[in-house]
Write an enzyme that holds these catalytic residues in place. Sequence first.
Site, mmCIF file in Angstrom:
data_model
loop_
_atom_site.group_PDB
_atom_site.id
_atom_site.type_symbol
_atom_site.label_atom_id
_atom_site.label_comp_id
_atom_site.label_asym_id
_atom_site.label_seq_id
_atom_site.Cartn_x
_atom_site.Cartn_y
_atom_site.Cartn_z
ATOM 1 N N ARG A 115 41.517 35.330 39.158
ATOM 2 C CA ARG A 115 42.414 36.476 38.996
ATOM 3 C C ARG A 115 41.828 37.689 39.738
ATOM 4 N NH1 ARG A 115 47.615 37.789 37.660
ATOM 5 N NH2 ARG A 115 47.795 39.334 36.008
ATOM 6 N N THR A 390 55.326 34.553 41.681
ATOM 7 C CA THR A 390 54.161 33.712 41.471
ATOM 8 C C THR A 390 54.551 32.328 41.932
ATOM 9 O OG1 THR A 390 53.532 35.149 39.662
ATOM 10 C CG2 THR A 390 52.651 32.926 39.564
ATOM 11 N N ASN A 410 52.037 38.717 42.493
ATOM 12 C CA ASN A 410 52.791 39.461 41.486
ATOM 13 C C ASN A 410 54.243 39.612 41.915
ATOM 14 O OD1 ASN A 410 53.137 40.536 38.953
ATOM 15 N ND2 ASN A 410 52.778 42.632 39.628
ATOM 16 N N ASP A 432 50.235 44.520 36.480
ATOM 17 C CA ASP A 432 50.063 43.669 35.284
ATOM 18 C C ASP A 432 49.152 44.322 34.245
ATOM 19 O OD1 ASP A 432 51.803 41.593 35.620
ATOM 20 O OD2 ASP A 432 50.358 40.220 36.511
ATOM 21 N N SER A 461 47.473 38.332 32.400
ATOM 22 C CA SER A 461 48.451 37.505 33.093
ATOM 23 C C SER A 461 49.241 36.673 32.089
ATOM 24 C CB SER A 461 47.724 36.577 34.062
ATOM 25 O OG SER A 461 48.611 35.636 34.611
HETATM 26 N N1 GLY Z 1 51.728 38.446 37.962
HETATM 27 C C1 GLY Z 1 52.298 37.701 36.912
HETATM 28 C C2 GLY Z 1 51.300 37.193 35.944
HETATM 29 O O1 GLY Z 1 50.146 37.051 36.291
HETATM 30 O O2 GLY Z 1 51.643 36.932 34.822
#
Ligand code: GLY
Length: 578
Positions: A115, A390, A410, A432, A461
């Site tokens: 991430r 995503t 995103n 987020d 996320s």
């Molecule tokens: N960017 C969407 C998620 O990570 O939930």
Amino acid sequence: MDRLRKMNSNPTNRLTATRTVFSFIFILCLSFLNTVDARQLPDTGTYKNGMVVCAMPQASQVGLDILKKGGNAVDAAIAVQFALEVTHPQAGNIAGGGFMVYRSASGKTNTLDFREKAPAAASRNMFLDSTGTVIPNMSLATRQASGVPGSVDGMAEAFKKYGSLKWAELVQPAIDLARNGFPITRKLAADLNYGRGQFIKLNPGKNYLLKEGGWKEGDLLVQEDLAKTLELIRDKGRDGFYKGKVADEIAAEMKAGNGLITKADLENYHAVWRPAITGSYKGYRIITMPPPSSGGIALLQLLQSVESYPLSRWGFNRDSTVQLMVEAERRVYADRSKYLGDPDFYKVPVDSLLNPAYNKKRMSTFSWAAATPSQSVLPGTFAGYESDQTTHYSIVDKAGNAVSITTTLNGGFGSKIFVGGAGFLLNNEMDDFSSKPGVPNMFGLVGGKANSIEPGKRMLSSMTPTIIEKNGRLFMVDGTPGGSTIITSVFQTILDVTDFGMDMQHAVDAKRFHHQWLPDEVTEEKGALDDATKAILTKKGYVIKDIGGIGRVDAILVTPTGYQGGADPRGDDTKLGW
Ligand code: GLY
């Protein structure tokens, strides 16, 4: 080999897109594209030697070729990740992040968190004006919107631990696709055309991904700058991205517009191996992603919340089934808003949230007679507590090693800002985070302290890559894009197989619905709930709204005759097996 699936639908973040002008424009434009081709019957063929299901036909082919060369599921996943950067610029990425859930053929599990992280110069109120109000679009369509990318380091880490072929062999197919070009699908052409205005506005003087007269299906998309960047990654591994020319270009792009990512941020980025979180549901073992994803915990909470009810007797998308699932979702998303964040910064009460007694108690407060208003459902309390775009791919190899990866920029095409000269788009993952307690993000999700912005922290996320075992053996690989709807789409796909007896393709095709506590509404794909069901639920106080499309699930089921894929017809998703 399965046939290619090519169908149009909306992006999965449509549900809450009106919350910002940025996402509104993108989604509104795509709403004109919701023309679904004549459906073909699902192919439920099975394959013994391996399977790849991902968002684009060319990337699935790259993954399958790697499996056929003798590569394992992780080798194929790395090749697919880079191929998606080229062929699926809406979400495929080298400048985004993601999560991998892994299960070896012998049953060992692991997860990789790649991430993005907040840059060192990020600060809690960076998206607020002097009056403390969230500045519209600042966390979405600016250089400050980008977190420090994690995908290339993630792929390098995965390779170090599990790779079996040569790294260069895994990156080369993406280079070839970028340099030689590939014929684009109708959907990609349409998405590029609708993104055009934003591409021009946000990237003055650059014409990358723009075509005079507009794109059409079958046009060749050639990306020479990207091919050169991928060559650096091929030759230098992670350093080809986090150091040298590409790092210089990212830092320069940031300087050009108040962006925060520095060369030190890039050099310091490291993906993290985290133990999977696991749970059970009606005899199945669920292996899924721990925080900073909220997805794994929420999925396990949802499954616990409905486990004791006779869903299969009630039936797929019947009123009792829908009411129960919606009430579970309402409570679980309320918990998400308060308790979920980056575990390296915030003590997430995992054990409390996954305590079956806790989830049973939460469900005891709902009544069959009427909807529970979300305003009356606060995040739960427990003793001892201290405190869209995503994309997803599922891969299984001949030996039975399985990989479930969800990865993201995103928003659709991320921030829509290109790194000049390097040929790739930046993420807008900072959205987020919770910019301000109680103020919804692009997906309508609210959050608080657990997910506030801090330097070096990972934003929460919803991505829920998941692997399921039955009787100690691999049973299913599952996951989807879709922002806040990711969790409920994975939840529904699992129930479609375990409780409603669908094969993998039918479970992926099945229409979905979603509730996320706030806003207090059930969104459904048109036709997911029949008129009688809607009438019963409406009478009980549920607000039901139609939306264009929820999720793009790409999944694999292990059957007695082999691997059976489910590629989502809502996109260009493609399943290939051998
Ligand atoms: N960017 C969407 C998620 O990570 O939930």
